[in-house]
Design an enzyme around this catalytic site. Structure first.
Site, PDB file in Angstrom:
ATOM      1  N   LYS A  85      49.080  93.348 -13.317  1.00  0.00           N
ATOM      2  CA  LYS A  85      48.298  92.463 -12.460  1.00  0.00           C
ATOM      3  C   LYS A  85      46.842  92.487 -12.903  1.00  0.00           C
ATOM      4  O   LYS A  85      46.261  93.556 -13.096  1.00  0.00           O
ATOM      5  CB  LYS A  85      48.418  92.903 -10.998  1.00  0.00           C
ATOM      6  CG  LYS A  85      47.806  91.912 -10.010  1.00  0.00           C
ATOM      7  CD  LYS A  85      48.103  92.295  -8.569  1.00  0.00           C
ATOM      8  CE  LYS A  85      47.542  91.270  -7.594  1.00  0.00           C
ATOM      9  NZ  LYS A  85      47.836  91.600  -6.191  1.00  0.00           N
ATOM     10  N   GLU A  89      58.901  92.397   7.497  1.00  0.00           N
ATOM     11  CA  GLU A  89      58.400  92.283   8.870  1.00  0.00           C
ATOM     12  C   GLU A  89      59.485  92.532   9.913  1.00  0.00           C
ATOM     13  O   GLU A  89      59.228  93.128  10.958  1.00  0.00           O
ATOM     14  CB  GLU A  89      57.767  90.900   9.085  1.00  0.00           C
ATOM     15  CG  GLU A  89      56.469  90.688   8.337  1.00  0.00           C
ATOM     16  CD  GLU A  89      56.658  90.258   6.894  1.00  0.00           C
ATOM     17  OE1 GLU A  89      55.640  90.099   6.187  1.00  0.00           O
ATOM     18  OE2 GLU A  89      57.823  90.068   6.471  1.00  0.00           O
ATOM     19  N   ARG A 148      58.456  86.128  10.917  1.00  0.00           N
ATOM     20  CA  ARG A 148      59.609  86.634  10.179  1.00  0.00           C
ATOM     21  C   ARG A 148      60.288  87.790  10.906  1.00  0.00           C
ATOM     22  O   ARG A 148      61.373  88.201  10.523  1.00  0.00           O
ATOM     23  CB  ARG A 148      59.165  87.075   8.784  1.00  0.00           C
ATOM     24  CG  ARG A 148      58.235  86.084   8.121  1.00  0.00           C
ATOM     25  CD  ARG A 148      57.869  86.483   6.708  1.00  0.00           C
ATOM     26  NE  ARG A 148      58.656  85.715   5.770  1.00  0.00           N
ATOM     27  CZ  ARG A 148      58.912  86.078   4.515  1.00  0.00           C
ATOM     28  NH1 ARG A 148      58.435  87.211   4.065  1.00  0.00           N
ATOM     29  NH2 ARG A 148      59.619  85.323   3.723  1.00  0.00           N
TER      30      ARG A 148
END
Length: 591
Positions: A242, A329, A357
């Site tokens: 990243k 979640e 969610r």
């Protein structure tokens, strides 16, 4: 010599030499870096997928072949290579390009995305439809390793069967914050070559290729070519970094996930933060640590967002009492229910849009059992440039329908502290606090906490012609609008409702009797929101009081700055004053 400026669409990459592809990748990385340094946006994830994006578009024929991106943060390079380079400077701006793939924006965006863990299910749907209609194209899901912690991704893996589908696993060990849990450890083992059969993926019936260096264009090209030849579902395990190619982003992968404009040379922000009021997130984080120090029953939970929600501060102060469960979640909510059932006081810190969610768990596992779980909902209301997938538009409406759940929203930072204190002390059932992104109005923060009476609001401003019943973030704008209405000869009272459930019915009745006309204001969808609650209260008591409900419209709101969006939906003070004055001119107060 082919340059990025010569690429009108992905088909232009198909016949390029390795040297040309390398040059395109280098220019693509520089273009992404220049754009985010100038305009802000998501940086690290797209820098890390530059070579992968070039290799994908060189190997596949988009849009005939469908590329489905899991988490749109990876997709800036994809946008630049698919005919949107000239408009790329408008990304995340009002009326500009979305920061995420969007089916309404380009035929190359096979599926819209903003949340994680969706690509496998969507790609399986596309591939199954292709097979049912006799198609021969390829379907590719580009999945970040962090997204594999989401239950939806596992549900899809369980159903891939023998469908011809390519899963490109972009494994960089980090989402917004570092990846957590056993899945990440398993991927690290696969990357070490310890299990060439593919481990979990092989056990689920998927072919496995890799690991592949995600910054080696030749290796990527060879792996993708091999994957295209497979007739079974195949995982191409790609290892990336990243922020690749930009030193500051590689060194601080969390900080350079999403950026405001910055100096490209130094990596420092162009407008250093500080000097203004603290953000609601910071106030919440500090208050939670303070409360946890005094109450050992308090624990914190978040879903792959410790830095975004401020829970990282609790995790630093009390490592054994702070839990990052990954992009999960639903699990976070039911995990919290288990903690509460055992006598602890769990605080679940999520963005409003992400709690959607875990909604089933809120109903079935928390509220049905009347467990004292506290939901701290950051980014409630209009969040700005991330747009409709991230606006916290619906939490008031979808939580208000749930029995046993107390809903509250602070008008300022001091009230947020008191509401968190109130919620953690309330043992009568679950509660939720919603608060907006960014800085508050700058209220003075008292060192002590005050417990608020559940279901009681307060009068902020007296008036006789109309009462503005404001909830949370709109208390301030309502007060300013009331002052503007004075210039129009209107005397407007302002009420800080504080609670959407239970409502302060006594105070509402008082204001209805005193003013004869009511206006409700909320930074959430009008359908089913606080205004609906007020109307239900009045109707149940046979009261006929002219009432105007103001909030977010019944449509998905675009992306732009928060100020632009407030004007767009008519919730900034000048717009509120005009809308209220126009309405008052058409209705008479109840006698």
């Amino acid at each position: 010599m082919i340059r990025l400026a010569d690429i009108a669409g992905p088909a232009d990459l198909h016949a390029l030499s390795p040297a040309d592809l390398r040059r395109i990748a280098d220019e693509l990385r520089e273009a992404i870096l220049d754009h985010v340094a100038t305009h802000g946006g998501h940086l690290g994830a797209s820098l890390g997928t530059v070579e992968l994006t070039v290799a994908l578009h060189a190997a596949f024929d988009s849009p005939t072949d469908a590329l489905v991106w899991d988490v749109g943060h990876q997709a800036y390079g994809h946008k630049l290579l698919t005919g949107r380079r000239d408009r790329f400077g408008t990304t995340r701006k009002l009326d500009g390009l979305s920061g995420f793939p969007s089916r309404t924006e380009s035929e190359h965006d096979a599926f819209g995305v903003g949340h994680a863990s969706t690509a496998l299910s969507a790609a399986l749907g596309l591939a199954t439809a292709r097979d049912l209609t006799g198609g021969t194209s390829h379907v590719v899901a580009v999945v970040g390793d962090g997204a594999l912690s989401g239950g939806l991704a596992f549900e899809a893996l369980n159903n891939l069967g023998r469908t011809r589908l390519i899963v490109v696993l972009n494994d960089n060990g980090i989402g917004i914050d570092p990846s957590v849990g056993a899945v990440g450890r398993h991927l690290a083992e696969l990357a070490s070559g310890a299990d060439p059969s593919g481990g979990l993926f092989g056990a689920l019936g998927l072919d496995y290729l890799g690991p592949v260096d995600g910054h080696d264009l030749a290796a990527l090209g060879a792996a993708l070519t091999e994957a295209k030849a497979r007739t079974r579902p195949v995982v191409v395990h790609v290892r990336t970094v990243k922020g690749k190619g930009y030193g500051p982003a590689e060194a601080d992968q969390v900080g350079f996930h999403g950026m405001n404009p910055f100096d490209k040379v130094t990596g420092l922000p162009l407008k250093p933060s500080g000097g203004g009021p603290p953000s609601y997130t910071d106030v919440f984080a500090a208050a939670l640590v303070e409360l946890a120090a005094a109450d050992p029953s308090i624990v914190g939970i978040t879903a792959a967002m410790p830095s975004g929600t401020g829970l990282n501060r609790l995790m630093a102060a009390f490592p054994e009492r702070g839990f990052d469960v990954g992009i999960a979640e639903g699990h976070a909510v039911t995990f919290a229910a288990g903690l509460a059932a055992a006598g602890l006081t769990p605080v679940v810190a999520l963005y409003s849009t992400f709690l959607q969610r875990g909604y089933d768990g809120v109903i079935h596992d928390v509220a049905l059992q009347d467990l004292p779980v506290v939901f701290a909902l950051d980014r409630a209301g209009l969040v700005g440039a991330d747009g409709p997938t991230h606006h916290g538009a619906f939490d008031i409406a979808y939580l208000r329908a749930v029995p046993n759940l107390v809903l509250m929203a602070p008008a300022d930072e001091a009230e947020l502290r008191d509401m968190l204190f109130t919620a953690t002390r309330f043992k009568g059932g679950p509660s939720a606090i919603r608060y907006p992104r960014g800085a508050g109005p700058g209220a003075s923060l008292r060192p002590e906490f005050s417990e608020l009476p559940i279901g009681r609001g307060e009068i902020v401003r007296s008036g006789t012609d109309v009462a503005l019943l404001a909830y949370g973030s709109l208390v301030g704008p309502a007060t300013v609008a009331a002052e503007m209405l004075t210039e129009r000869g209107v005397s407007a009272a302002v009420v800080n409702l504080r609670f959407a459930k239970p409502l302060d019915g006594e105070l509402i009745n008082q204001m209805a009797a005193a003013c004869g006309r009511l206006v409700t204001l909320e930074e959430g969808t009008v359908s089913g929101g606080v205004g609906s609650a007020v109307l239900e209260h009045l109707s149940a008591r046979g009261q006929s009081v002219p009432t105007l409900c103001l909030g977010l419209p019944d449509r998905f709101v675009a992306h732009g700055t928060p100020a632009e969006l407030a004007r767009l939906v008519g919730l900034d003070p000048p717009s509120l004053a005009v809308r209220i004055a126009d309405w008052l001119s058409t209705v008479q107060p109840r006698p």
